[in-house]
Structure formats: structure tokens, C-alpha cells
Design a protein around this motif. Structure first.
Motif, PDB file in Angstrom:
ATOM      1  N   GLY A 193       0.816  -1.220   0.000  1.00  0.00           N
ATOM      2  CA  GLY A 193       0.000   0.000   0.000  1.00  0.00           C
ATOM      3  C   GLY A 193       0.844   1.262   0.000  1.00  0.00           C
ATOM      4  N   LEU A 194       1.896   1.278   0.823  1.00  0.00           N
ATOM      5  CA  LEU A 194       2.789   2.440   0.854  1.00  0.00           C
ATOM      6  C   LEU A 194       3.528   2.617  -0.467  1.00  0.00           C
ATOM      7  CD1 LEU A 194       4.357   2.086   4.427  1.00  0.00           C
ATOM      8  CD2 LEU A 194       2.674   3.767   3.682  1.00  0.00           C
ATOM      9  N   THR A 195       3.867   1.511  -1.112  1.00  0.00           N
ATOM     10  CA  THR A 195       4.560   1.592  -2.396  1.00  0.00           C
ATOM     11  C   THR A 195       3.644   2.117  -3.488  1.00  0.00           C
ATOM     12  OG1 THR A 195       5.955  -0.282  -1.760  1.00  0.00           O
ATOM     13  CG2 THR A 195       5.859   0.268  -4.108  1.00  0.00           C
ATOM     14  N   GLU A 196       2.416   1.655  -3.499  1.00  0.00           N
ATOM     15  CA  GLU A 196       1.458   2.120  -4.507  1.00  0.00           C
ATOM     16  C   GLU A 196       1.176   3.611  -4.372  1.00  0.00           C
ATOM     17  OE1 GLU A 196      -1.889  -0.397  -3.879  1.00  0.00           O
ATOM     18  OE2 GLU A 196      -1.090  -2.047  -5.113  1.00  0.00           O
ATOM     19  N   ARG A 197       1.199   4.107  -3.161  1.00  0.00           N
ATOM     20  CA  ARG A 197       0.991   5.546  -2.942  1.00  0.00           C
ATOM     21  C   ARG A 197       2.265   6.362  -3.128  1.00  0.00           C
ATOM     22  NH1 ARG A 197      -1.663   6.031   2.765  1.00  0.00           N
ATOM     23  NH2 ARG A 197      -0.575   4.060   3.132  1.00  0.00           N
ATOM     24  N   GLY A 198       3.389   5.699  -3.351  1.00  0.00           N
ATOM     25  CA  GLY A 198       4.646   6.395  -3.585  1.00  0.00           C
ATOM     26  C   GLY A 198       5.367   6.848  -2.329  1.00  0.00           C
ATOM     27  N   ILE A 199       4.847   6.505  -1.161  1.00  0.00           N
ATOM     28  CA  ILE A 199       5.446   6.973   0.090  1.00  0.00           C
ATOM     29  C   ILE A 199       6.741   6.227   0.376  1.00  0.00           C
ATOM     30  CG2 ILE A 199       5.109   7.166   2.584  1.00  0.00           C
ATOM     31  CD1 ILE A 199       2.125   7.471   2.067  1.00  0.00           C
ATOM     32  N   LEU A 200       6.689   4.900   0.319  1.00  0.00           N
ATOM     33  CA  LEU A 200       7.879   4.102   0.656  1.00  0.00           C
ATOM     34  C   LEU A 200       9.031   4.340  -0.327  1.00  0.00           C
ATOM     35  CD1 LEU A 200       9.068   2.041   2.586  1.00  0.00           C
ATOM     36  CD2 LEU A 200       8.088   0.212   1.177  1.00  0.00           C
ATOM     37  N   PRO A 201       8.799   4.342  -1.650  1.00  0.00           N
ATOM     38  CA  PRO A 201       9.923   4.646  -2.558  1.00  0.00           C
ATOM     39  C   PRO A 201      10.523   6.024  -2.323  1.00  0.00           C
ATOM     40  CG  PRO A 201       8.109   3.650  -3.773  1.00  0.00           C
ATOM     41  CD  PRO A 201       7.596   3.959  -2.403  1.00  0.00           C
ATOM     42  N   SER A 202       9.679   7.006  -1.983  1.00  0.00           N
ATOM     43  CA  SER A 202      10.187   8.361  -1.732  1.00  0.00           C
ATOM     44  C   SER A 202      11.074   8.390  -0.497  1.00  0.00           C
ATOM     45  CB  SER A 202       9.010   9.326  -1.557  1.00  0.00           C
ATOM     46  OG  SER A 202       9.474  10.617  -1.222  1.00  0.00           O
ATOM     47  N   TYR A 203      10.649   7.727   0.558  1.00  0.00           N
ATOM     48  CA  TYR A 203      11.448   7.705   1.786  1.00  0.00           C
ATOM     49  C   TYR A 203      12.758   6.949   1.572  1.00  0.00           C
ATOM     50  CZ  TYR A 203       7.693   9.624   4.689  1.00  0.00           C
ATOM     51  OH  TYR A 203       6.759  10.450   5.254  1.00  0.00           O
ATOM     52  N   ILE A 204      12.694   5.832   0.856  1.00  0.00           N
ATOM     53  CA  ILE A 204      13.923   5.076   0.582  1.00  0.00           C
ATOM     54  C   ILE A 204      14.878   5.913  -0.262  1.00  0.00           C
ATOM     55  CG2 ILE A 204      14.864   3.077  -0.632  1.00  0.00           C
ATOM     56  CD1 ILE A 204      12.358   1.544   0.164  1.00  0.00           C
ATOM     57  N   GLY A 205      14.361   6.607  -1.266  1.00  0.00           N
ATOM     58  CA  GLY A 205      15.203   7.459  -2.105  1.00  0.00           C
ATOM     59  C   GLY A 205      15.866   8.564  -1.311  1.00  0.00           C
TER      60      GLY A 205
END
Length: 281
Positions: free
Chosen positions: A70-82
């Protein structure tokens, strides 16, 4: 015609049980890498399924994966990892440049060594997080504060490893190079630098490991984004699944970095120059 009555000794059999069975199992592709994680995840899922701890404090891997998707689909997790990877890359790059330069300067100059060695040991003993309060006063809750913490954490282990590597160079190598007509500069380039590569590789590996932990701690304390910030915000919201996601991401990223970049670099330097054999075996 004489006949030898002695019977040939039977060929030794490969042991199937005990250590032999473990050796055979570890040779199966993927078992050595993913086997420990499979056991860990199975134990984790079993504890969650048995309900030993309340679900508000302990969730299973299925819930964590669902939340991560869910976090990946919303773009939250990739943004934090980046954001975390970018901060680590910037801080580590500066730390490596400073550490390598100072390491060779101190290692090759006995006067610089005598003058700076007590200070190196002194600052090496000061934890990176201890600098955060004064960095916040100087630079505020900014990217500069986080970057400086990483630079500090990477630099000192790298300097000490390089100096130790230079100290371990046999003097006969330098004398042999001089007898063959090499001047001081050529001796440094062709003898000292290759011989110091094991120290550089181990120092980078150690420094980046410390830098990664310092980054997460800094993001927890002063960050506004990143994996550490996500975990700290989850604590405020009482969402344990976000904390588990953060820990899984941290471990996976460091494992990938170590396996794909640091370990191959260490093998190409440490093993190539004959210091040890079979790193990581």
C-alpha cells in the motif's frame, strides 16, 4: 603367478549425516542465502499466528507485506527510501574523500601521525549521535546536519584503517622498490597504494555500516523524511507495521549494498593482494 592376497581398502564414503548433510544442504543454490531468512520469517509468522503478543504490538509478515504494498502504490515508501539513500550517498562520498586523503597524509608522514593520532582516537570514541545537539544549534533541522553526521561517522574508521594498512607494509618492499630505481612518489603509487587497498576496503565497509546506522538515528531525531522518519512517525501513530517495514527495508538495503558493492570490492582488493583468502566463506 603370484596373487596378492591383500584386499584393497574400500574408498571412504561421503558422510551423509551430521556435518556432511549440512555441507550438502548448503551447496544447494539459494539455501545458503535465503535459508536463514526463511527460518526467521517462519518463526515470525508462527509467533504472530499463536497470538503470543497483542496485534497492536506485534504483527505478522502478511500484514507487513500488505502495508508495504500500500505504501509503495501511494509512492510513500519509494520516496522515503530514495531520500535515505541520497543522504547516505552524499555523506559517504564526502567522508570517503576526506578519510582517504587524511589517511594517506597521516600514514605517510610520521610528524602528522604523531601530532594527530591522539586526536583521532579521541574523536573516534565520541559517538556520532553525540554531535547532533550541537549540529542542530549550528545548522538547524536541515540536511546539512544529517550529512555532517554521516561524514564524521565514515571518516574516522577509514583513516584508522588506512594508517594501519600502511603500517603493515613490510619495509623490505619499499627497500626493494628503491633498489630498482623507484623514487618516493613511484614507491607510494606502486607499493604503498596497492598494499593499503585492503585497509581502504575494510575501512569503507566499516564506515558505511556505521554511517547507515547514524543516518537512521539522525532521521529519527531531526529528519522530515526517510526510513528513520517513517519509523518514528509510526511510533507516534501506534502503527507497528510501519516499524517492521522500516527494519526490513534497512536490513535488505544494507544486505544488497554489502553483497553487490562492498563485498566484491573487498574481494578484489584484500584477496588479490594476498592478505587473506576466502572472504565471506
Amino acid at each position: 603367478m603370484s596373487v596378492d592376497t591383500k584386499m584393497a581398502a574400500p574408498a571412504p564414503r561421503a558422510r551423509v549425516g551430521g556435518a556432511g548433510a549440512w555441507d550438502l544442504l548448503l551447496r544447494v543454490p539459494g539455501i545458503r542465502t535465503w535459508g536463514p531468512f526463511a527460518v526467521l520469517i517462519a518463526g515470525w509468522a508462527l509467533i504472530a499466528e499463536l497470538g503470543i503478543f497483542p496485534s497492536a504490538f506485534f504483527v505478522g509478515p502478511g500484514t507487513v507485506v500488505e502495508t508495504a504494498v500500500g505504501l509503495t502504490e501511494r509512492g510513500i515508501l519509494p520516496s522515503y527510501i530514495g531520500d535515505s539513500l541520497q543522504r547516505l550517498a552524499v555523506g559517504a562520498a564526502f567522508g570517503i574523500v576526506v578519510g582517504v586523503g587524511l589517511g594517506f597524509l597521516i600514514g605517510l608522514n610520521k610528524y602528522a601521525r604523531k601530532f594527530s593520532w591522539p586526536m583521532l582516537l579521541f574523536f573516534q570514541a565520541i559517538g556520532d549521535i553525540a554531535w547532533l545537539p550541537i549540529l542542530i544549534i549550528w545548522f538547524g533541522f536541515s540536511l546539512t546536519s544529517v550529512t555532517l553526521v554521516i561524514v564524521y561517522t565514515v571518516t574516522f574508521p577509514l583513516i584508522i584503517s588506512i594508517v594501519a594498512g600502511i603500517d603493515a607494509i613490510p619495509q623490505n618492499l619499499m627497500r626493494a622498490a628503491a633498489s630498482l630505481g623507484a623514487n618516493r612518489w613511484r614507491g607510494i603509487v606502486e607499493v604503498v597504494v596497492p598494499a593499503a587497498l585492503p585497509g581502504i576496503s575494510s575501512g569503507i565497509r566499516t564506515g558505511l555500516g556505521y554511517g547507515w546506522r547514524a543516518l537512521i538515528a539522525a532521521e529519527i531525531i531531526i529528519g522530515t523524511s526517510g526510513v528513520g522518519f517513517m519509523m518514528f512517525e509510526a511510533r507516534r501513530q501506534g502503527d507497528v507495521s510501519h516499524v517492521f517495514i522500516g527494519m526490513a527495508v534497512l536490513g535488505a538495503l544494507w544486505y544488497a549494498t554489502d553483497a553487490l558493492i562492498l563485498a566484491p570490492f573487498e574481494k578484489e582488493t584484500v584477496e588479490r593482494w594476498g592478505m587473506v583468502e576466502g572472504i565471506g566463506r
